[in-house]
Design an enzyme around this catalytic site. Sequence first.
Site, PDB file in Angstrom:
ATOM      1  N   CYS A  13      36.916  50.155  42.864  1.00 14.57           N
ATOM      2  CA  CYS A  13      37.219  50.366  41.731  1.00 14.57           C
ATOM      3  C   CYS A  13      37.068  51.761  40.820  1.00 14.57           C
ATOM      4  O   CYS A  13      38.090  53.061  41.239  1.00 14.57           O
ATOM      5  CB  CYS A  13      35.788  50.827  41.157  1.00 14.57           C
ATOM      6  SG  CYS A  13      34.804  48.939  41.547  1.00 14.57           S
ATOM      7  N   LEU A  64      36.298  46.278  40.268  1.00 16.60           N
ATOM      8  CA  LEU A  64      37.483  45.501  40.514  1.00 16.60           C
ATOM      9  C   LEU A  64      36.200  44.055  41.278  1.00 16.60           C
ATOM     10  O   LEU A  64      35.701  44.473  42.198  1.00 16.60           O
ATOM     11  CB  LEU A  64      38.602  45.913  41.340  1.00 16.60           C
ATOM     12  CG  LEU A  64      39.439  44.570  42.115  1.00 16.60           C
ATOM     13  CD1 LEU A  64      40.306  43.899  41.025  1.00 16.60           C
ATOM     14  CD2 LEU A  64      40.363  44.884  43.272  1.00 16.60           C
ATOM     15  N   VAL A  66      34.385  41.120  43.036  1.00 14.36           N
ATOM     16  CA  VAL A  66      35.128  39.653  43.625  1.00 14.36           C
ATOM     17  C   VAL A  66      33.676  38.491  42.961  1.00 14.36           C
ATOM     18  O   VAL A  66      33.869  37.883  43.133  1.00 14.36           O
ATOM     19  CB  VAL A  66      34.823  39.481  44.984  1.00 14.36           C
ATOM     20  CG1 VAL A  66      35.230  38.708  46.079  1.00 14.36           C
ATOM     21  CG2 VAL A  66      36.053  40.861  45.056  1.00 14.36           C
ATOM     22  N   GLY A  92      35.018  52.057  46.384  1.00 11.12           N
ATOM     23  CA  GLY A  92      35.422  51.677  48.339  1.00 11.12           C
ATOM     24  C   GLY A  92      34.623  51.122  48.840  1.00 11.12           C
ATOM     25  O   GLY A  92      34.100  49.630  47.991  1.00 11.12           O
ATOM     26  N   GLU A  93      34.841  50.897  49.758  1.00 14.94           N
ATOM     27  CA  GLU A  93      33.854  49.539  50.828  1.00 14.94           C
ATOM     28  C   GLU A  93      32.952  50.415  51.844  1.00 14.94           C
ATOM     29  O   GLU A  93      33.626  51.991  52.394  1.00 14.94           O
ATOM     30  CB  GLU A  93      34.995  49.310  51.265  1.00 14.94           C
ATOM     31  CG  GLU A  93      35.892  48.639  50.787  1.00 14.94           C
ATOM     32  CD  GLU A  93      35.336  47.389  50.152  1.00 14.94           C
ATOM     33  OE1 GLU A  93      34.484  46.915  50.030  1.00 14.94           O
ATOM     34  OE2 GLU A  93      36.099  46.443  49.431  1.00 14.94           O
ATOM     35  N   SER A 394      46.459  47.543  56.081  1.00 14.00           N
ATOM     36  CA  SER A 394      47.676  48.123  56.230  1.00 14.00           C
ATOM     37  C   SER A 394      47.649  48.932  57.633  1.00 14.00           C
ATOM     38  O   SER A 394      46.745  49.023  58.307  1.00 14.00           O
ATOM     39  CB  SER A 394      47.752  49.459  55.086  1.00 14.00           C
ATOM     40  OG  SER A 394      48.899  49.799  55.625  1.00 14.00           O
ATOM     41  N   GLY A 395      49.086  49.153  58.202  1.00 17.30           N
ATOM     42  CA  GLY A 395      48.630  49.861  59.640  1.00 17.30           C
ATOM     43  C   GLY A 395      48.597  51.264  59.307  1.00 17.30           C
ATOM     44  O   GLY A 395      49.371  52.282  60.310  1.00 17.30           O
TER      45      GLY A 395
END
Length: 623
Positions: A13, A64, A66, A92-93, A394-395
């Site tokens: 967000c 955002l 879900v 964030g997460e 992503s790496g």
Amino acid sequence: MRDSYQSKESNMCGICGWIDFDRDLGSPDARRELADMTATMAYRGPDDEGTWIDGPAALGHRRLAVIDIQGGRQPMTHQEDGQPTLVLVYGGETYNYRELRQRLVDLGHRFDTSSDTEVVLHVHREWGRQDPCTAVSELNGMFAYALWDTAKRELLLIRDRLGIKPLYYYPTKNGVLFGSEPKAILANSLAERAMGAEGLRRALCSSSFADPYNTVFRGMREVRPGHIVRVTRDGIQQMSYWQLTDSGHTDDVPTTVRRVRELLEDTIQRQLIADVPLCTLLSGGLDSSAMTALAARFSDERIRSFAVDFVGYTDNFIPDPARPTPDGPYVQEVAKYVSTDHTDITLSAHELMDSNVRAATLHARDLPLTMGDFDSSLYLLFRAIRQHSTVALSGEAADELFGGYRFFHDPSYVQADTFPWIEDSDDIARRSLDPGLVEKLDLPGYLDDQYRTALAEVPALTGPASADPHERRMREVFYLFLTRYLRTLLDRKDRMSMALGLEVRVPFCDHRLVEYVFGTPWAHKTFDGREKSLLRAATADLLPLSVVQRVKSAYPIIQDATYDRMLRTRFTALLNDRNAAVAPLLSVDRSRALLDATDNLRGLEQILTLQDFLTDYNVSLTI
């Protein structure tokens, strides 16, 4: 197998807000300004918006969403006796929110939603009363959030340990403005759109990756990774809750390899949790291939993978020291070996130079910190991915963590009395400036100050390794990469992805993995005589031999001469425009000479981007 589609509320967000201790922000004018600030975050959170205003505090949020659409709405409050005590806007997460939730339930907490946002609120309620650092230290994730305490009249601005998610603030006479991006702050009339000498130094040295602060606006600051900014009527205070330290690593190589694998497996499984389509970014290098292989192993759904490519790139590839091999053949081999549902996104020079695309990347960054076709290609890649997926792994950070770049292995770079990568930087943009301005800015002195500041932060080695000068230097090099170089790459990835409502997760930035690997000796990191020895050994069983043996190849750049011709045309037009905003900074004669004398025009993109930035953002220069 672990199911990758598990119920979880997503919080990728945009947040913003305004604290004014001498004003009631409930007035129509103040509400309008908060609405304007919140609206700038729409693309970071296109699904929902919310605001909370009470006396001196005004918080805004774009979401955002879900699942748990209603339960996860923000701003979110913690109530006691029917009154809000804590108010949170969060982006964030928190990957360990389920474990935290259970611990809190065992302590008597009750929850009304299934969101990790509510868990963060309760974490602060339980463990943050005396010391907010204690509460934040419980979180494993990528996050940037603001917490308002209604009783203390205190605001906390909090950013994750590695700086994956951005957060800015702007002190005012009676409080502070803050936002996920500078544009949120600039939407408030109290914020000045001005750039002084320090901001210009940062802009012109952006390609050097030396300054960890991504703001060029005078008066604007960035919340440092691993820090909390506390705002009260008495002023603004910074607190560190996490920093890299020497762990006194005692594990032998086989034990270290096993521990790296364990941490990677745990991290990938945590970051596969999503209730929306998920994919990986695959380059055919060791980092992204290992990540994709682990994701495929722990998912019950077939993993989708995406790669960026350029028209004719593989067929006409020209190797250079940073890119000895093209990605394409390795991408295809990994996709087949791991059995991903793979898509190549193939781009042309005209797409990369499209004015709308370049305007979009500038708007996403809010800063004249261009990486040329790197930004454009990443933006276009993410735009294509967003048609299929909402979350991508992503790496990023594996090279900085395990020692993948050639700078770690060439003594001339390692022993240079500056940032190891500086010698590889192209300063063509700086050489186009007016000589008087160059002298005034003293960019070499500025870069040296940044380097000395960074060195002073490096934690001391402990144990037998402390007596080894090379070990001490390598620890410095890793610190520089993790705290300077990496931050620029993380910021770029966040801005280009969130501009399109795409959540990018970076498993190699898990702080447990970073702490463990940072503390390992250089001899462990190169025990097989190669770069990234630990990561290679920990994941070799998952990958085709060609990828295990592949030498590091950097993110691809277009090698089409059309791109350079288009750059030359744009820069020539700029030099012919006497009214250009950037004109007072340039030496036209020096710029024309450079344009005629070099085939490497990429550095001139800095000047082109600075011109666009000054014009589009109506920035006043006060040099």
